[in-house]
Design a protein around this motif. Structure first.
Motif, PDB file in Angstrom:
ATOM      1  N   ASN A  85       0.827  -1.203   0.000  1.00 20.10           N
ATOM      2  CA  ASN A  85       0.000   0.000   0.000  1.00 20.10           C
ATOM      3  C   ASN A  85       0.861   1.254   0.000  1.00 20.10           C
ATOM      4  OD1 ASN A  85      -2.521  -1.264  -0.040  1.00 20.10           O
ATOM      5  ND2 ASN A  85      -2.540  -1.535   2.179  1.00 20.10           N
TER       6      ASN A  85
ATOM      7  N   SER B 273      -3.738   3.161  -6.736  1.00 18.44           N
ATOM      8  CA  SER B 273      -4.553   2.640  -5.643  1.00 18.44           C
ATOM      9  C   SER B 273      -4.007   1.283  -5.248  1.00 18.44           C
ATOM     10  CB  SER B 273      -6.010   2.494  -6.086  1.00 18.44           C
ATOM     11  OG  SER B 273      -6.118   1.492  -7.094  1.00 18.44           O
ATOM     12  N   GLY B 274      -4.309   0.860  -4.022  1.00 18.64           N
ATOM     13  CA  GLY B 274      -3.862  -0.459  -3.585  1.00 18.64           C
ATOM     14  C   GLY B 274      -4.343  -1.561  -4.501  1.00 18.64           C
ATOM     15  N   PRO B 275      -5.645  -1.607  -4.817  1.00 14.23           N
ATOM     16  CA  PRO B 275      -6.147  -2.662  -5.717  1.00 14.23           C
ATOM     17  C   PRO B 275      -5.446  -2.669  -7.072  1.00 14.23           C
ATOM     18  CG  PRO B 275      -7.963  -1.617  -4.575  1.00 14.23           C
ATOM     19  CD  PRO B 275      -6.743  -0.803  -4.247  1.00 14.23           C
ATOM     20  N   ALA B 276      -5.084  -1.479  -7.587  1.00 11.36           N
ATOM     21  CA  ALA B 276      -4.399  -1.428  -8.883  1.00 11.36           C
ATOM     22  C   ALA B 276      -3.034  -2.086  -8.792  1.00 11.36           C
ATOM     23  CB  ALA B 276      -4.273   0.022  -9.348  1.00 11.36           C
TER      24      ALA B 276
ATOM     25  N   TYR C 246      -2.118  -4.406  -6.742  1.00 13.43           N
ATOM     26  CA  TYR C 246      -2.249  -5.850  -6.521  1.00 13.43           C
ATOM     27  C   TYR C 246      -2.482  -6.617  -7.823  1.00 13.43           C
ATOM     28  CZ  TYR C 246      -2.229  -5.285  -1.460  1.00 13.43           C
ATOM     29  OH  TYR C 246      -1.853  -5.006  -0.158  1.00 13.43           O
ATOM     30  N   ARG C 247      -2.719  -5.897  -8.918  1.00 12.77           N
ATOM     31  CA  ARG C 247      -2.812  -6.585 -10.214  1.00 12.77           C
ATOM     32  C   ARG C 247      -1.422  -6.995 -10.710  1.00 12.77           C
ATOM     33  NH1 ARG C 247      -6.828  -2.535 -11.597  1.00 12.77           N
ATOM     34  NH2 ARG C 247      -5.300  -1.423 -12.888  1.00 12.77           N
TER      35      ARG C 247
ATOM     36  N   ASN D 256       0.398 -10.098  -3.470  1.00  9.91           N
ATOM     37  CA  ASN D 256       0.570  -9.826  -2.044  1.00  9.91           C
ATOM     38  C   ASN D 256       2.044  -9.560  -1.747  1.00  9.91           C
ATOM     39  OD1 ASN D 256       1.820 -12.486  -1.843  1.00  9.91           O
ATOM     40  ND2 ASN D 256      -0.263 -13.321  -1.839  1.00  9.91           N
TER      41      ASN D 256
END
Length: 216
Positions: free
Chosen positions: A43, A52-55, A57-58, A62
């Protein structure tokens, strides 16, 4: 006929993905240098990169996946250096210098693979396979040099799983282990700053250890 340069087989999207992954890894190394691998935060990296965090993670699912990639890169770098040295005819003293140069160039990379394990992280088996390439070069050099017999060789002959399918005799296995552990011990103390203020040059101590391990 003019020579036409080979085109990059990657698509623009694949090249962009590779560039972003490289930047993520660069940011990760910066975090590790500042606070250690245990404090690595995807993050925080996403925030630095304006994502963004979700972006993010692509690109790495992890923290552990990112650490694994960094470990693979570190081992790959040392394995490539060792293999290049071996092709150039390097003996044990040359491999010792190669290892120290690689470690001093980036102590945080060295400690990620040879320092204290990251809490809660378990490296996948393929990272060990890359590390075994380093040991294979060392075993080749020890086998070529030859060493005296020792009672420990009887034990190591029955416990050689770590050497993979290398055919080195017990004497070479023993020599490689002693070479590896003593030089890594000296390197780890130097990189952690334990020789600071003692008044001697760590490079001279490392060279003395190398001579002790390679002089018949």
């Amino acid at each position: 006929m003019p020579i036409v340069p080979e085109s990059d087989p990657k698509t623009p999207r694949e090249r962009y993905r590779a560039q972003v992954r490289d930047e993520i890894k660069t940011r990760a190394w910066e975090q590790i240098a500042g606070a250690g691998a245990s404090a690595l935060s995807l993050n925080a990296i996403a925030k630095q990169m304006g994502m963004s965090g979700p972006a993010l993670y692509r690109y790495f699912a992890n923290r552990d996946e990112l650490i694994t990639e960094l470990i693979r890169d570190a081992y790959r770098g040392l394995a490539d250096r060792f293999q290049a040295a071996a092709k150039a005819g390097a003996g044990l003293p040359d491999l010792a210098r190669t290892m120290r140069d690689w470690a001093l160039a980036d102590p945080h990379r060295y400690f990620l693979v040879y320092g204290t394990p990251v809490p809660g992280y378990q490296a996948p088996p393929d990272t060990t396979l890359i590390a075994s390439e380093v040991m294979a070069v060392l075993l080749d050099a020890c086998e070529a040099e030859g060493v005296a017999e020792d009672p420990f060789q009887t034990h190591i002959a029955e416990h050689r799983f770590w050497a993979g399918d290398h055919s080195a005799p017990p004497a070479a296995l023993h020599h490689a282990l002693v070479f590896w552990t003593r030089l890594h011990g000296t390197l780890s103390l130097e990189l952690a700053g334990h020789f600071t203020g003692m008044g001697f040059d760590p490079a001279e101590l490392y060279a003395a250890e190398t001579r002790a391990l390679t002089t018949p």
